[in-house]
Design a protein around this motif. Structure first.
Motif, PDB file in Angstrom:
ATOM      1  N   GLU A  61       0.808  -1.211   0.000  1.00  0.00           N
ATOM      2  CA  GLU A  61       0.000   0.000   0.000  1.00  0.00           C
ATOM      3  C   GLU A  61       0.846   1.269   0.000  1.00  0.00           C
ATOM      4  O   GLU A  61       0.593   2.202   0.761  1.00  0.00           O
ATOM      5  CB  GLU A  61      -0.984  -0.010   1.176  1.00  0.00           C
ATOM      6  CG  GLU A  61      -2.000  -1.121   1.103  1.00  0.00           C
ATOM      7  CD  GLU A  61      -3.042  -1.058   2.209  1.00  0.00           C
ATOM      8  OE1 GLU A  61      -3.032  -0.098   3.009  1.00  0.00           O
ATOM      9  OE2 GLU A  61      -3.873  -1.967   2.258  1.00  0.00           O
ATOM     10  N   ILE A  63       3.877   1.604   1.027  1.00  0.00           N
ATOM     11  CA  ILE A  63       4.863   1.629   2.115  1.00  0.00           C
ATOM     12  C   ILE A  63       5.997   0.679   1.744  1.00  0.00           C
ATOM     13  O   ILE A  63       5.763  -0.503   1.477  1.00  0.00           O
ATOM     14  CB  ILE A  63       4.230   1.191   3.454  1.00  0.00           C
ATOM     15  CG1 ILE A  63       3.039   2.089   3.810  1.00  0.00           C
ATOM     16  CG2 ILE A  63       5.274   1.201   4.565  1.00  0.00           C
ATOM     17  CD1 ILE A  63       2.218   1.569   4.969  1.00  0.00           C
ATOM     18  N   ARG A 141       0.429  -6.141   8.022  1.00  0.00           N
ATOM     19  CA  ARG A 141      -0.703  -5.238   8.279  1.00  0.00           C
ATOM     20  C   ARG A 141      -0.473  -4.406   9.548  1.00  0.00           C
ATOM     21  O   ARG A 141      -0.788  -3.222   9.586  1.00  0.00           O
ATOM     22  CB  ARG A 141      -1.995  -6.025   8.411  1.00  0.00           C
ATOM     23  CG  ARG A 141      -2.506  -6.514   7.088  1.00  0.00           C
ATOM     24  CD  ARG A 141      -3.792  -7.319   7.267  1.00  0.00           C
ATOM     25  NE  ARG A 141      -4.148  -7.939   6.029  1.00  0.00           N
ATOM     26  CZ  ARG A 141      -5.284  -7.708   5.394  1.00  0.00           C
ATOM     27  NH1 ARG A 141      -6.154  -6.877   5.891  1.00  0.00           N
ATOM     28  NH2 ARG A 141      -5.530  -8.319   4.260  1.00  0.00           N
ATOM     29  N   ALA A 144       1.847  -1.614   8.798  1.00  0.00           N
ATOM     30  CA  ALA A 144       1.164  -0.547   8.060  1.00  0.00           C
ATOM     31  C   ALA A 144       0.309   0.294   9.003  1.00  0.00           C
ATOM     32  O   ALA A 144       0.339   1.533   8.946  1.00  0.00           O
ATOM     33  CB  ALA A 144       0.315  -1.136   6.941  1.00  0.00           C
ATOM     34  N   VAL A 145      -0.450  -0.346   9.875  1.00  0.00           N
ATOM     35  CA  VAL A 145      -1.260   0.379  10.855  1.00  0.00           C
ATOM     36  C   VAL A 145      -0.365   1.274  11.712  1.00  0.00           C
ATOM     37  O   VAL A 145      -0.669   2.445  11.947  1.00  0.00           O
ATOM     38  CB  VAL A 145      -2.061  -0.607  11.738  1.00  0.00           C
ATOM     39  CG1 VAL A 145      -2.633   0.081  12.970  1.00  0.00           C
ATOM     40  CG2 VAL A 145      -3.169  -1.271  10.932  1.00  0.00           C
ATOM     41  N   SER A 146       0.750   0.735  12.149  1.00  0.00           N
ATOM     42  CA  SER A 146       1.692   1.484  12.988  1.00  0.00           C
ATOM     43  C   SER A 146       2.304   2.648  12.229  1.00  0.00           C
ATOM     44  O   SER A 146       2.481   3.743  12.775  1.00  0.00           O
ATOM     45  CB  SER A 146       2.784   0.562  13.504  1.00  0.00           C
ATOM     46  OG  SER A 146       2.213  -0.495  14.217  1.00  0.00           O
ATOM     47  N   PHE A 147       2.633   2.416  10.962  1.00  0.00           N
ATOM     48  CA  PHE A 147       3.189   3.475  10.118  1.00  0.00           C
ATOM     49  C   PHE A 147       2.217   4.648  10.038  1.00  0.00           C
ATOM     50  O   PHE A 147       2.583   5.799  10.283  1.00  0.00           O
ATOM     51  CB  PHE A 147       3.484   2.921   8.716  1.00  0.00           C
ATOM     52  CG  PHE A 147       3.791   3.976   7.697  1.00  0.00           C
ATOM     53  CD1 PHE A 147       5.066   4.499   7.593  1.00  0.00           C
ATOM     54  CD2 PHE A 147       2.809   4.439   6.834  1.00  0.00           C
ATOM     55  CE1 PHE A 147       5.360   5.478   6.644  1.00  0.00           C
ATOM     56  CE2 PHE A 147       3.087   5.404   5.894  1.00  0.00           C
ATOM     57  CZ  PHE A 147       4.364   5.929   5.788  1.00  0.00           C
ATOM     58  N   TYR A 148       0.951   4.360   9.695  1.00  0.00           N
ATOM     59  CA  TYR A 148      -0.037   5.428   9.569  1.00  0.00           C
ATOM     60  C   TYR A 148      -0.324   6.096  10.911  1.00  0.00           C
ATOM     61  O   TYR A 148      -0.503   7.305  10.989  1.00  0.00           O
ATOM     62  CB  TYR A 148      -1.328   4.910   8.925  1.00  0.00           C
ATOM     63  CG  TYR A 148      -1.139   4.630   7.446  1.00  0.00           C
ATOM     64  CD1 TYR A 148      -0.812   5.653   6.561  1.00  0.00           C
ATOM     65  CD2 TYR A 148      -1.260   3.338   6.950  1.00  0.00           C
ATOM     66  CE1 TYR A 148      -0.619   5.406   5.215  1.00  0.00           C
ATOM     67  CE2 TYR A 148      -1.064   3.080   5.602  1.00  0.00           C
ATOM     68  CZ  TYR A 148      -0.750   4.119   4.737  1.00  0.00           C
ATOM     69  OH  TYR A 148      -0.544   3.867   3.409  1.00  0.00           O
ATOM     70  N   LYS A 149      -0.358   5.332  11.978  1.00  0.00           N
ATOM     71  CA  LYS A 149      -0.572   5.896  13.309  1.00  0.00           C
ATOM     72  C   LYS A 149       0.566   6.859  13.661  1.00  0.00           C
ATOM     73  O   LYS A 149       0.329   7.965  14.143  1.00  0.00           O
ATOM     74  CB  LYS A 149      -0.683   4.790  14.353  1.00  0.00           C
ATOM     75  CG  LYS A 149      -1.016   5.299  15.739  1.00  0.00           C
ATOM     76  CD  LYS A 149      -1.466   4.178  16.634  1.00  0.00           C
ATOM     77  CE  LYS A 149      -1.951   4.661  17.967  1.00  0.00           C
ATOM     78  NZ  LYS A 149      -3.094   5.558  17.936  1.00  0.00           N
ATOM     79  N   MET A 151       2.579   8.448  11.557  1.00  0.00           N
ATOM     80  CA  MET A 151       2.525   9.623  10.691  1.00  0.00           C
ATOM     81  C   MET A 151       1.419  10.571  11.161  1.00  0.00           C
ATOM     82  O   MET A 151       1.609  11.790  11.160  1.00  0.00           O
ATOM     83  CB  MET A 151       2.310   9.210   9.232  1.00  0.00           C
ATOM     84  CG  MET A 151       3.482   8.415   8.662  1.00  0.00           C
ATOM     85  SD  MET A 151       5.097   9.212   8.877  1.00  0.00           S
ATOM     86  CE  MET A 151       4.969  10.530   7.693  1.00  0.00           C
ATOM     87  N   ASN A 152       0.279  10.021  11.592  1.00  0.00           N
ATOM     88  CA  ASN A 152      -0.783  10.868  12.138  1.00  0.00           C
ATOM     89  C   ASN A 152      -0.321  11.568  13.410  1.00  0.00           C
ATOM     90  O   ASN A 152      -0.626  12.750  13.625  1.00  0.00           O
ATOM     91  CB  ASN A 152      -2.046  10.051  12.413  1.00  0.00           C
ATOM     92  CG  ASN A 152      -2.778   9.678  11.148  1.00  0.00           C
ATOM     93  OD1 ASN A 152      -2.603  10.300  10.101  1.00  0.00           O
ATOM     94  ND2 ASN A 152      -3.598   8.650  11.229  1.00  0.00           N
ATOM     95  N   ASN A 155       1.843  14.399  12.530  1.00  0.00           N
ATOM     96  CA  ASN A 155       1.060  15.499  11.965  1.00  0.00           C
ATOM     97  C   ASN A 155       0.123  16.123  12.981  1.00  0.00           C
ATOM     98  O   ASN A 155      -0.669  16.993  12.641  1.00  0.00           O
ATOM     99  CB  ASN A 155       0.258  14.999  10.747  1.00  0.00           C
ATOM    100  CG  ASN A 155       1.157  14.690   9.585  1.00  0.00           C
ATOM    101  OD1 ASN A 155       2.165  15.348   9.364  1.00  0.00           O
ATOM    102  ND2 ASN A 155       0.792  13.663   8.828  1.00  0.00           N
TER     103      ASN A 155
END
Length: 187
Positions: A61, A63, A141, A144-149, A151-152, A155
């Motif tokens: 996705e 990443i 997975r 990926a969840v950890s990556f987006y968390k 990055m959020n 931000n």
């Protein structure tokens, strides 16, 4: 096995002799050869990172992910490298977010690698079992969840209180409550 004496110290020789001893390079290659078909079945195209290292690179996705062979054949490691640049101005803030993520997601290991880059890894101890499709898919997975968390968090989304003006409020700027600390006296 036999016992061989090298420089006055006895050492156990594996059956078949010293030439059959499994080296770290062999363990790493064996791990990659177990993981590569799993990644292929899951629909990933893998690329070796280099000829001298048995790591595998693939994309999930958008990443960039790595399988990192470990010297311990009973453990597997997946990682997301270089997800955020670290410098002197943001280092302490990043450490606080790494700590926060580590506390929230116990199985993920975010860290600053090579002094200037945040990496995330998931290390799984296999014991006597073999890696399978379900386990590898779960690990990817969760990375990926950890990556987006993360990055959020970087931000400022969802991790700090927001004031009336839409700006984040720092807990350090808040006035202490009138009764703060009461009932905490030493006995």
């Amino acid at each position: 096995g036999q016992t061989v004496c090298l420089v006055g110290r006895p050492r156990l020789v594996p059956p078949g002799g010293i030439q059959h001893r499994i080296t770290t390079k062999n363990i790493n290659a064996m791990q990659s050869e177990k993981i590569r078909p799993i990644l292929t079945r899951l629909g990933f195209f893998t690329n070796p990172v280099s000829d001298s290292w048995d790591a595998l690179e693939f994309n999930y996705e958008g990443i960039n992910c790595l399988f990192l062979p470990d010297d311990d054949e009973r453990a597997i490691i997946f990682a997301v490298p270089g997800i955020f640049e670290v410098d002197d101005e943001n280092r302490l803030y990043i450490y606080s977010k790494i700590n926060q993520l580590s506390n929230e997601l116990k199985f993920i290991k975010p860290s600053i690698m090579y002094g200037d880059s945040v990496w995330m890894s998931y290390e799984h101890y296999l014991g006597d079992s073999e890696p399978d499709d379900e386990l590898v898919e779960h690990i990817i997975r969760m990375l990926a969840v950890s990556f987006y968390k993360f990055m959020n968090m970087m931000n400022g989304e969802g991790d700090e209180p927001v004031g009336d003006d839409g700006e984040e409020e720092s807990p350090m700027e808040e006035e202490p409550e009138e009764n703060a600390g009461e009932g905490c006296e030493d006995e």
